[in-house]
Write a protein that holds these residues in place. Structure first.
Motif, PDB file in Angstrom:
ATOM      1  N   PRO A 108       0.832  -1.206   0.000  1.00 50.74           N
ATOM      2  CA  PRO A 108       0.000   0.000   0.000  1.00 50.74           C
ATOM      3  C   PRO A 108       0.865   1.253   0.000  1.00 50.74           C
ATOM      4  O   PRO A 108       1.978   1.257   0.513  1.00 50.74           O
ATOM      5  CB  PRO A 108      -0.801  -0.122   1.293  1.00 50.74           C
ATOM      6  CG  PRO A 108       0.020  -0.995   2.179  1.00 50.74           C
ATOM      7  CD  PRO A 108       0.805  -1.907   1.277  1.00 50.74           C
ATOM      8  N   ALA A 109       0.331   2.298  -0.606  1.00 54.84           N
ATOM      9  CA  ALA A 109       1.022   3.583  -0.651  1.00 54.84           C
ATOM     10  C   ALA A 109      -0.036   4.688  -0.667  1.00 54.84           C
ATOM     11  O   ALA A 109      -1.224   4.420  -0.844  1.00 54.84           O
ATOM     12  CB  ALA A 109       1.918   3.674  -1.881  1.00 54.84           C
ATOM     13  N   VAL A 110       0.421   5.906  -0.476  1.00 60.46           N
ATOM     14  CA  VAL A 110      -0.499   7.046  -0.485  1.00 60.46           C
ATOM     15  C   VAL A 110       0.101   8.153  -1.348  1.00 60.46           C
ATOM     16  O   VAL A 110       1.322   8.343  -1.384  1.00 60.46           O
ATOM     17  CB  VAL A 110      -0.800   7.531   0.956  1.00 60.46           C
ATOM     18  CG1 VAL A 110       0.437   8.108   1.623  1.00 60.46           C
ATOM     19  CG2 VAL A 110      -1.938   8.515   0.983  1.00 60.46           C
ATOM     20  N   ILE A 111      -0.758   8.853  -2.048  1.00 58.54           N
ATOM     21  CA  ILE A 111      -0.324  10.011  -2.841  1.00 58.54           C
ATOM     22  C   ILE A 111      -0.205  11.181  -1.864  1.00 58.54           C
ATOM     23  O   ILE A 111      -1.183  11.555  -1.214  1.00 58.54           O
ATOM     24  CB  ILE A 111      -1.311  10.323  -3.971  1.00 58.54           C
ATOM     25  CG1 ILE A 111      -1.361   9.150  -4.949  1.00 58.54           C
ATOM     26  CG2 ILE A 111      -0.911  11.616  -4.694  1.00 58.54           C
ATOM     27  CD1 ILE A 111      -2.408   9.277  -6.028  1.00 58.54           C
ATOM     28  N   THR A 112       1.008  11.727  -1.744  1.00 56.89           N
ATOM     29  CA  THR A 112       1.233  12.798  -0.764  1.00 56.89           C
ATOM     30  C   THR A 112       1.288  14.186  -1.398  1.00 56.89           C
ATOM     31  O   THR A 112       1.195  15.182  -0.691  1.00 56.89           O
ATOM     32  CB  THR A 112       2.536  12.559   0.023  1.00 56.89           C
ATOM     33  OG1 THR A 112       3.617  12.431  -0.895  1.00 56.89           O
ATOM     34  CG2 THR A 112       2.418  11.287   0.859  1.00 56.89           C
ATOM     35  N   ALA A 113       1.452  14.254  -2.719  1.00 53.40           N
ATOM     36  CA  ALA A 113       1.477  15.559  -3.394  1.00 53.40           C
ATOM     37  C   ALA A 113       1.091  15.377  -4.855  1.00 53.40           C
ATOM     38  O   ALA A 113       1.466  14.386  -5.491  1.00 53.40           O
ATOM     39  CB  ALA A 113       2.859  16.196  -3.298  1.00 53.40           C
ATOM     40  N   VAL A 114       0.336  16.332  -5.363  1.00 49.77           N
ATOM     41  CA  VAL A 114      -0.022  16.361  -6.787  1.00 49.77           C
ATOM     42  C   VAL A 114       0.508  17.677  -7.332  1.00 49.77           C
ATOM     43  O   VAL A 114       0.107  18.747  -6.893  1.00 49.77           O
ATOM     44  CB  VAL A 114      -1.548  16.245  -6.998  1.00 49.77           C
ATOM     45  CG1 VAL A 114      -1.884  16.330  -8.482  1.00 49.77           C
ATOM     46  CG2 VAL A 114      -2.084  14.958  -6.388  1.00 49.77           C
ATOM     47  N   LYS A 115       1.457  17.559  -8.262  1.00 53.87           N
ATOM     48  CA  LYS A 115       2.066  18.751  -8.862  1.00 53.87           C
ATOM     49  C   LYS A 115       1.586  18.872 -10.309  1.00 53.87           C
ATOM     50  O   LYS A 115       0.849  18.018 -10.791  1.00 53.87           O
ATOM     51  CB  LYS A 115       3.589  18.629  -8.791  1.00 53.87           C
ATOM     52  CG  LYS A 115       4.106  18.443  -7.365  1.00 53.87           C
ATOM     53  CD  LYS A 115       5.570  18.060  -7.352  1.00 53.87           C
ATOM     54  CE  LYS A 115       5.915  17.516  -5.968  1.00 53.87           C
ATOM     55  NZ  LYS A 115       6.913  16.498  -5.989  1.00 53.87           N
ATOM     56  N   GLU A 116       2.045  19.901 -10.991  1.00 57.37           N
ATOM     57  CA  GLU A 116       1.581  20.140 -12.360  1.00 57.37           C
ATOM     58  C   GLU A 116       1.861  18.947 -13.273  1.00 57.37           C
ATOM     59  O   GLU A 116       0.979  18.499 -14.000  1.00 57.37           O
ATOM     60  CB  GLU A 116       2.240  21.397 -12.931  1.00 57.37           C
ATOM     61  CG  GLU A 116       1.694  21.778 -14.291  1.00 57.37           C
ATOM     62  CD  GLU A 116       2.284  23.084 -14.806  1.00 57.37           C
ATOM     63  OE1 GLU A 116       2.295  23.249 -16.028  1.00 57.37           O
ATOM     64  OE2 GLU A 116       2.719  23.912 -13.983  1.00 57.37           O
TER      65      GLU A 116
END
Length: 147
Positions: A108-116
């Motif tokens: 399992p993992a988590v998305i910690t940032a969404v950049k351009e």
């Protein structure tokens, strides 16, 4: 009276909390957690806290991060170009996903940032870097409860 030792199969009820009091897991309303002491099934600090307990005994176990999930590992945090992600891939911070490792295992993992043009994914255990507190009650000690 008998006390829990390595090699025993034990059943415990527990409530796991962060140091700020937030509950992250509990066996309340479920069957007690069953595991064999000394097999490494549980985090080291949890197992160490159970050893020496007697059936019916309740206690609070304070587990420093080093005896829990350790510090977050930088190598488990990576940026991925959006252009290389599959169609329909979640693009929101906090989304939980599965990551396939080179050996085929999924973690399992988590998305910690969404950049351009990219996203950052963290595959560290969610409790990595945190000291933990467990309220536990030893319900049963056996030697062959697990088949």
């Amino acid at each position: 009276m008998r006390t829990a030792k390595n090699g025993d199969v034990v059943k415990v009820h527990y409530t796991g909390k962060l140091t700020n009091g937030e509950v992250f897991d509990s066996s309340k309303g479920r069957e007690p957690l069953e595991f064999k002491l000394g097999e490494g099934e549980m985090i080291p600090g949890f197992e160490a806290g159970i050893i020496g307990m007697q059936v019916g005994e309740k206690k609070v176990i304070n587990i420093p991060k080093e005896e829990a999930y350790g510090d977050p590992l930088p190598q488990l945090i990576a940026d991925f170009p959006k252009s290389e992600l599959p169609e329909g891939f979640p693009m929101e911070e906090g989304a939980q996903i599965g990551v396939t490792l080179a050996d085929g295992r999924q973690i399992p993992a988590v998305i910690t940032a969404v950049k351009e043009n990219s996203i950052t994914i963290d595959a560290n255990h969610p409790l990595a870097g945190k000291d933990l507190i467990f309220e536990v009650e030893l319900v049963e000690i056996g030697s062959s409860l697990i088949l």
